[in-house]
Motif scaffolding. Structure first.
Motif, short mmCIF file in Angstrom:
data_model
loop_
_atom_site.label_atom_id
_atom_site.label_comp_id
_atom_site.label_asym_id
_atom_site.label_seq_id
_atom_site.Cartn_x
_atom_site.Cartn_y
_atom_site.Cartn_z
N ALA A 18 0.83 -1.21 0.00
CA ALA A 18 0.00 0.00 0.00
C ALA A 18 0.86 1.26 0.00
N ARG A 19 1.88 1.29 0.85
CA ARG A 19 2.74 2.48 0.92
C ARG A 19 3.50 2.71 -0.39
N GLU A 20 4.00 1.63 -0.98
CA GLU A 20 4.74 1.76 -2.24
C GLU A 20 3.81 2.21 -3.37
N ALA A 21 2.60 1.68 -3.39
CA ALA A 21 1.65 2.08 -4.43
C ALA A 21 1.27 3.55 -4.28
N LEU A 22 1.04 3.99 -3.06
CA LEU A 22 0.72 5.41 -2.84
C LEU A 22 1.88 6.30 -3.25
N ARG A 23 3.09 5.86 -2.96
CA ARG A 23 4.27 6.65 -3.33
C ARG A 23 4.31 6.90 -4.83
N ARG A 24 3.75 5.96 -5.60
CA ARG A 24 3.75 6.08 -7.05
C ARG A 24 2.44 6.68 -7.58
N GLN A 25 1.66 7.25 -6.68
CA GLN A 25 0.45 7.97 -7.06
C GLN A 25 -0.70 7.07 -7.50
N HIS A 26 -0.68 5.79 -7.10
CA HIS A 26 -1.83 4.93 -7.32
C HIS A 26 -2.82 5.14 -6.18
N THR A 27 -4.06 4.70 -6.37
CA THR A 27 -5.05 4.77 -5.29
C THR A 27 -5.15 3.40 -4.63
N VAL A 28 -5.37 3.40 -3.31
CA VAL A 28 -5.35 2.15 -2.55
C VAL A 28 -6.56 2.08 -1.61
N THR A 29 -7.27 0.97 -1.70
CA THR A 29 -8.33 0.62 -0.75
C THR A 29 -7.91 -0.66 -0.06
N SER A 30 -8.11 -0.71 1.26
CA SER A 30 -7.73 -1.88 2.03
C SER A 30 -8.96 -2.47 2.72
N TYR A 31 -9.12 -3.79 2.57
CA TYR A 31 -10.14 -4.53 3.33
C TYR A 31 -9.44 -5.39 4.38
N SER A 32 -9.95 -5.32 5.60
CA SER A 32 -9.44 -6.18 6.66
C SER A 32 -10.55 -6.41 7.67
N ARG A 33 -10.35 -7.37 8.55
CA ARG A 33 -11.39 -7.70 9.53
C ARG A 33 -11.44 -6.70 10.67
N HIS A 34 -10.37 -5.94 10.84
CA HIS A 34 -10.29 -4.96 11.92
C HIS A 34 -9.69 -3.66 11.39
N ALA A 35 -10.04 -2.56 12.04
CA ALA A 35 -9.47 -1.27 11.66
C ALA A 35 -7.97 -1.27 11.95
N PRO A 36 -7.19 -0.52 11.17
CA PRO A 36 -5.73 -0.52 11.37
C PRO A 36 -5.32 0.17 12.66
N THR A 189 9.95 -3.69 2.30
CA THR A 189 9.95 -2.56 1.39
C THR A 189 10.39 -2.96 -0.01
N ASP A 190 11.43 -3.80 -0.10
CA ASP A 190 11.91 -4.21 -1.42
C ASP A 190 10.98 -5.25 -2.05
N PHE A 191 10.33 -6.07 -1.23
CA PHE A 191 9.30 -6.96 -1.76
C PHE A 191 8.17 -6.14 -2.38
N ALA A 192 7.76 -5.08 -1.68
CA ALA A 192 6.70 -4.22 -2.21
C ALA A 192 7.15 -3.53 -3.50
N LEU A 193 8.41 -3.16 -3.57
CA LEU A 193 8.95 -2.56 -4.79
C LEU A 193 8.76 -3.52 -5.97
N ALA A 194 9.12 -4.78 -5.77
CA ALA A 194 8.97 -5.78 -6.82
C ALA A 194 7.50 -5.99 -7.17
N TYR A 195 6.65 -6.00 -6.17
CA TYR A 195 5.23 -6.26 -6.39
C TYR A 195 4.59 -5.15 -7.21
N VAL A 196 4.85 -3.91 -6.85
CA VAL A 196 4.25 -2.80 -7.58
C VAL A 196 4.90 -2.65 -8.96
N ASP A 197 6.17 -2.99 -9.09
CA ASP A 197 6.78 -3.03 -10.41
C ASP A 197 6.01 -3.98 -11.33
N GLU A 198 5.64 -5.15 -10.80
CA GLU A 198 4.88 -6.11 -11.60
C GLU A 198 3.51 -5.56 -11.96
#
Length: 213
Positions: A18-36, A189-198
């Motif tokens: 989520a943080r990496e995607a936001l850094r690149r100006q994408h929009t992010v919605t998160s679903y979870s069972r509990h509030a962060p 952080t580097d895993f997220a880099l690879a994920y958003v690159d994909e």
């Protein structure tokens, strides 16, 4: 700008993505069972579960990229039992479906075995590793119209070993990424880099790939 919807966006892998995607100006919605506990500015947080078909359909309808970043054995019935519903929703709404996988299904050599099947793999880790492997098996049998990818991290990955941000990573296909000394690790952080690159490059269509330093 791409719309990411993340199941598990409050967790370790999902939060880093989520943080990496936001850094690149994408929009992010998160679903979870509990509030962060520590929300990230810019993420639209919603309460919902991947086990609820209505939530899944709504998430897919809102997504260009539907990201599943969940512990596979923490889900009722196991995460693999919900793959078909996720696939159907993604196909219906033309979303690309992706999973943060486990290292256990990665091969330790070109012809195997899988890491989870090696003698030194800890018994306590096997249920989660095998549950994630079942998710990969299900995806590999998905309808041809489904656009998907699955990322297996290095062996050492998670909140207990956050690692170092290097700004780089290596990709290993189906094989576990290791260093010259045999160790295998990747920071969140580097895993997220690879994920958003994909997400942006779409280099692994309907494939699993591995990531490590």
């Amino acid at each position: 700008m791409t719309q990411l919807v993340i199941f598990g966006g409050t967790g370790y892998a999902g939060g880093n993505i989520a943080r990496e995607a936001l850094r690149r100006q994408h929009t992010v919605t998160s679903y979870s069972r509990h509030a962060p506990t520590n929300p990230v500015d810019g993420v639209d947080y919603r309460i919902g579960s991947v086990t609820d078909p209505d939530t899944v359909r709504q998430a897919a309808a809102d997504a260009d990229q539907l990201v599943i970043a969940l512990r596979a054995i923490d889900i009722d019935g196991g995460l693999a039992s919900h793959v078909r519903g996720l696939e159907q929703a993604a196909i219906q709404h033309h979303a690309r479906l992706s999973f943060v996988g486990g290292a256990g299904s990665s091969l330790v050599a070109p012809d195997g075995p899988r890491l989870v099947d090696t003698p030194d793999f800890h018994d306590d880790w096997k249920p989660e590793a095998l549950a994630h492997a079942q998710v990969l098996d299900a995806l590999q049998q998905a309808p041809t119209e489904l656009d998907w990818f699955y990322v297996s991290p290095a062996a050492l990955f998670g909140a207990v070993a956050p690692g170092e941000t290097t700004g780089s990573y290596r990709i290993g296909g189906d094989q576990l990424v290791t260093k010259d000394d045999g160790s295998s690790e990747i920071s969140g952080t580097d895993f997220a880099l690879a994920y958003v690159d994909e997400i942006e490059r779409q280099a692994h269509l309907r494939q699993r790939f591995t990531v490590g330093h």
